[in-house]
Design an enzyme around this catalytic site. Structure first.
Site, PDB file in Angstrom:
ATOM      1  CB  VAL A  24      -0.966  -0.006   1.216  1.00 54.56           C
ATOM      2  CG1 VAL A  24      -1.632   1.340   1.396  1.00 54.56           C
ATOM      3  CG2 VAL A  24      -2.007  -1.105   1.070  1.00 54.56           C
ATOM      4  NE  ARG A  48       8.363 -14.612  -2.230  1.00 53.14           N
ATOM      5  CZ  ARG A  48       9.216 -14.158  -1.340  1.00 53.14           C
ATOM      6  NH1 ARG A  48       8.795 -13.493  -0.278  1.00 53.14           N
ATOM      7  NH2 ARG A  48      10.519 -14.334  -1.474  1.00 53.14           N
ATOM      8  CE  LYS A  58      17.355 -17.441   1.088  1.00 51.84           C
ATOM      9  NZ  LYS A  58      16.850 -16.336   0.291  1.00 51.84           N
ATOM     10  CE  LYS A 117      22.838 -13.191  -6.127  1.00 54.94           C
ATOM     11  NZ  LYS A 117      22.151 -14.236  -5.371  1.00 54.94           N
ATOM     12  CD  GLU A 144      15.482 -10.150  -0.896  1.00 50.37           C
ATOM     13  OE1 GLU A 144      16.630 -10.556  -0.670  1.00 50.37           O
ATOM     14  OE2 GLU A 144      14.673 -10.750  -1.634  1.00 50.37           O
ATOM     15  CG  ASN A 153       9.726  -8.393 -13.011  1.00 51.67           C
ATOM     16  OD1 ASN A 153      10.025  -9.087 -12.038  1.00 51.67           O
ATOM     17  ND2 ASN A 153       8.479  -8.272 -13.442  1.00 51.67           N
ATOM     18  CD  GLU A 159      18.029 -17.674 -13.277  1.00 52.91           C
ATOM     19  OE1 GLU A 159      19.145 -18.115 -13.031  1.00 52.91           O
ATOM     20  OE2 GLU A 159      17.242 -17.306 -12.378  1.00 52.91           O
ATOM     21  CG  HIS A 160      12.360 -17.915  -9.672  1.00 54.04           C
ATOM     22  ND1 HIS A 160      11.293 -18.688  -9.328  1.00 54.04           N
ATOM     23  CD2 HIS A 160      13.033 -17.663  -8.522  1.00 54.04           C
ATOM     24  CE1 HIS A 160      11.324 -18.898  -8.013  1.00 54.04           C
ATOM     25  NE2 HIS A 160      12.363 -18.282  -7.505  1.00 54.04           N
TER      26      HIS A 160
HETATM   27  P1  0O2 Z   1      12.096 -16.709  -4.214  1.00 54.75           P
HETATM   28  O1  0O2 Z   1      11.075 -16.275  -3.265  1.00 54.75           O
HETATM   29  O2  0O2 Z   1      11.775 -18.014  -4.844  1.00 54.75           O
HETATM   30  O3  0O2 Z   1      12.445 -15.648  -5.226  1.00 54.75           O
HETATM   31  P2  0O2 Z   1      21.174 -16.819  -2.328  1.00 54.75           P
HETATM   32  O4  0O2 Z   1      21.638 -17.549  -1.125  1.00 54.75           O
HETATM   33  O5  0O2 Z   1      22.272 -16.248  -3.218  1.00 54.75           O
HETATM   34  O6  0O2 Z   1      20.119 -17.554  -3.120  1.00 54.75           O
HETATM   35  P3  0O2 Z   1      20.499 -14.695  -0.527  1.00 54.75           P
HETATM   36  O7  0O2 Z   1      21.914 -14.377  -0.193  1.00 54.75           O
HETATM   37  O8  0O2 Z   1      19.606 -15.197   0.542  1.00 54.75           O
HETATM   38  O9  0O2 Z   1      20.377 -15.600  -1.824  1.00 54.75           O
HETATM   39  O10 0O2 Z   1      19.840 -13.410  -1.007  1.00 54.75           O
HETATM   40  P4  0O2 Z   1      19.997 -12.677  -2.378  1.00 54.75           P
HETATM   41  O11 0O2 Z   1      21.164 -13.151  -3.141  1.00 54.75           O
HETATM   42  O12 0O2 Z   1      19.959 -11.249  -2.043  1.00 54.75           O
HETATM   43  O13 0O2 Z   1      18.712 -13.121  -3.203  1.00 54.75           O
HETATM   44  C1  0O2 Z   1      17.551 -13.606  -2.709  1.00 54.75           C
HETATM   45  C2  0O2 Z   1      16.464 -13.463  -3.767  1.00 54.75           C
HETATM   46  O14 0O2 Z   1      16.928 -12.716  -4.897  1.00 54.75           O
HETATM   47  C3  0O2 Z   1      16.079 -14.787  -4.368  1.00 54.75           C
HETATM   48  O15 0O2 Z   1      15.108 -15.375  -3.562  1.00 54.75           O
HETATM   49  C4  0O2 Z   1      15.496 -14.391  -5.690  1.00 54.75           C
HETATM   50  O16 0O2 Z   1      14.211 -13.854  -5.567  1.00 54.75           O
HETATM   51  C5  0O2 Z   1      16.446 -13.299  -6.099  1.00 54.75           C
HETATM   52  N1  0O2 Z   1      17.593 -13.865  -6.818  1.00 54.75           N
HETATM   53  C6  0O2 Z   1      18.867 -13.924  -6.422  1.00 54.75           C
HETATM   54  N2  0O2 Z   1      19.642 -14.485  -7.351  1.00 54.75           N
HETATM   55  C7  0O2 Z   1      18.854 -14.807  -8.384  1.00 54.75           C
HETATM   56  C8  0O2 Z   1      19.072 -15.413  -9.666  1.00 54.75           C
HETATM   57  O17 0O2 Z   1      20.186 -15.801 -10.032  1.00 54.75           O
HETATM   58  N3  0O2 Z   1      17.978 -15.579 -10.468  1.00 54.75           N
HETATM   59  C9  0O2 Z   1      16.732 -15.181 -10.096  1.00 54.75           C
HETATM   60  N4  0O2 Z   1      15.731 -15.368 -10.947  1.00 54.75           N
HETATM   61  N5  0O2 Z   1      16.489 -14.616  -8.886  1.00 54.75           N
HETATM   62  C10 0O2 Z   1      17.526 -14.425  -8.049  1.00 54.75           C
HETATM   63  P5  0O2 Z   1      14.866 -16.936  -3.533  1.00 54.75           P
HETATM   64  O18 0O2 Z   1      15.475 -17.470  -2.276  1.00 54.75           O
HETATM   65  O19 0O2 Z   1      15.269 -17.552  -4.811  1.00 54.75           O
HETATM   66  O20 0O2 Z   1      13.334 -16.992  -3.296  1.00 54.75           O
END
Ligand code: 0O2
Ligand code: 0O2
Length: 269
Positions: A24, A48, A58, A117, A144, A153, A159-160
Site C-alpha cells: 500500500v 508475497r 532455505k 550475479k 526484502e 524482471n 530464469e526462476h
Molecule cells: P524466491 O522467493 O523463490 O524468489 P542466495 O543464497 O544467493 O540464493 P540470498 O543471499 O539469501 O540468496 O539473497 P539474495 O542473493 O539477495 O537473493 C535472494 C532473492 O533474490 C532470491 O530469492 C530471488 O528472488 C532473487 N535472486 C537472487 N539471485 C537470483 C538469480 O540468479 N535468479 C533469479 N531469478 N532470482 C535471483 P529466492 O530465495 O530464490 O526466493
C-alpha cells in the site's frame, strides 16, 4: 490441518501484514505522483510471503535452525518494485533511505546491478526491519525489497521458472542462452535510458491529455445532471470536434471555459 501448519500460520501472520502495508505504501507514492501529473519512478508493485516449503529449504541450505529463521532468513516478506528505467531504481532506493529511522530501518543493501550475479541476475535489494503491531504486541520483522526494471524482471521471472523446472540444474546450453538473454536485457535497459527523456515527455503528454478529457466529460455530465442540457449539448459537440482534431491547447481552453460556467452557476461536480 496439523499442529505444524497452525504453528506456521501463526508465525507468518506479521509477515503477511508487513507485505500488505508495504505494498500500500509504495503504491500510494505512485498514485500520488500520477494524480498530481508527475512522473512516477514506480511502475508497479507486487509482494508475497515466502512459501513454508521454501523457507524450510532455505533454512536447511543456510544451516539455520528453526529458532533462528526470523533473524537469518531475510526474505520471508518480499516486496518487488518495478521501474521503467535503471535511473528510477536509484530514485526508489533514495525514497527508502529517506524513510530510514521513520517507518522502517534499512539493514543492508545489495547492488546486483553494478555487481550482477554469475547467473546474469540484476536487481537492487534492500533488506529492512519493519515494525508490525500484532494482537500480541509490537514486533520487528525483516523484509526484502527487490527493485528492478521491467527488463530485469522479465529475465528473472523466466530464469526462476526454469530453475524450478530443472530443480536448480539448468542444462549448460540453456544457461548459455539465459546469459545471452541477460546481456540483451542489459542492452535494452541501456537503450531505454538513452531515450528516457523522449519517452517520459510522450507519457506525460498522454497523461495530461487523458486527465483533461476526463475532466471535460465529468463537467459535461454535471451540466446535464443540473438540468443545463442546452449548454451540455453545445459543449459536447465542441468537445467531439476538438477531440477528433487532437488539439491539446484547445481542449485545455474548453476545459477552463466549462469550469468557469460551472463556477458561475454553482453546479456541483
Ligand atoms: P524466491 O522467493 O523463490 O524468489 P542466495 O543464497 O544467493 O540464493 P540470498 O543471499 O539469501 O540468496 O539473497 P539474495 O542473493 O539477495 O537473493 C535472494 C532473492 O533474490 C532470491 O530469492 C530471488 O528472488 C532473487 N535472486 C537472487 N539471485 C537470483 C538469480 O540468479 N535468479 C533469479 N531469478 N532470482 C535471483 P529466492 O530465495 O530464490 O526466493
Ligand atoms: P495497481 O493499483 O494498478 O497496481 P493486490 O494488492 O491484490 O491488488 P497483488 O496481489 O500484489 O495485488 O497482485 P499481483 O498479481 O501480484 O500484481 C500486483 C499489481 O501489479 C497488479 O495491479 C497487476 O496488474 C500489476 N502487474 C503485474 N504484472 C504487471 C506487468 O507486467 N506490468 C504492469 N504494468 N503491471 C503489472 P493491481 O494491484 O491490481 O493494481
Amino acid at each position: 490441518m496439523n499442529v505444524e501448519n497452525t504453528e506456521w500460520k501463526k508465525i507468518l501472520i506479521p509477515y503477511e501484514h508487513a507485505v500488505e502495508e508495504l505494498k500500500v505504501k509504495f503504491k500510494s507514492i505512485r498514485n500520488e505522483l500520477r494524480t498530481i501529473g508527475e512522473y512516477s519512478p514506480i511502475e508497479f508493485v507486487t509482494g508475497r510471503v515466502k512459501k513454508v516449503s521454501s523457507i524450510i529449504e532455505k533454512a536447511r541450505k543456510l544451516d539455520v535452525s528453526h529458532e533462528e529463521i526470523p533473524d537469518k532468513i531475510e526474505d520471508i516478506a518480499g516486496i518487488r518494485i518495478m521501474c521503467q528505467f535503471v535511473e528510477d531504481i536509484y530514485t526508489v532506493v533514495d525514497y527508502i533511505r529517506d524513510r530510514d529511522g521513520e517507518d522502517l530501518e534499512v539493514v543492508l543493501e545489495k547492488d546486483y546491478i553494478n555487481n550482477y550475479k554469475d547467473s546474469g541476475y540484476r536487481s537492487y535489494h534492500v533488506v529492512i526491519k519493519y515494525p508490525i503491531h500484532t494482537a500480541l504486541g509490537p514486533k520487528n520483522i525483516l523484509a526484502e525489497i527487490q527493485i528492478r526494471t521491467l527488463a530485469m524482471n522479465f529475465w528473472a521471472i523466466i530464469e526462476h521458472s526454469l530453475k524450478y523446472k530443472y530443480k536448480q540444474q539448468i542444462p549448460p546450453h540453456i544457461n548459455e542462452r539465459l546469459k545471452k538473454a541477460a546481456d540483451a536485457a542489459f542492452k535494452l535497459d541501456q537503450e531505454m535510458s538513452e531515450i528516457r527523456h523522449e519517452i517520459r515527455q510522450a507519457q506525460k503528454f498522454f497523461e495530461v491529455r487523458s486527465n483533461t478529457v476526463s475532466s471535460i466529460l465529468q463537467s459535461i455530465q454535471s451540466l446535464y445532471i443540473s438540468g443545463r442540457t442546452r449548454e451540455a449539448n453545445e459543449f459536447q459537440e465542441r468537445f467531439y470536434r476538438l477531440w477528433e482534431k487532437g488539439e491539446m491547447l484547445e481542449l485545455k481552453l474548453l476545459d477552463r471555459e466549462i469550469d468557469k460556467l460551472i463556477e458561475k452557476h454553482e453546479v456541483y461536480d
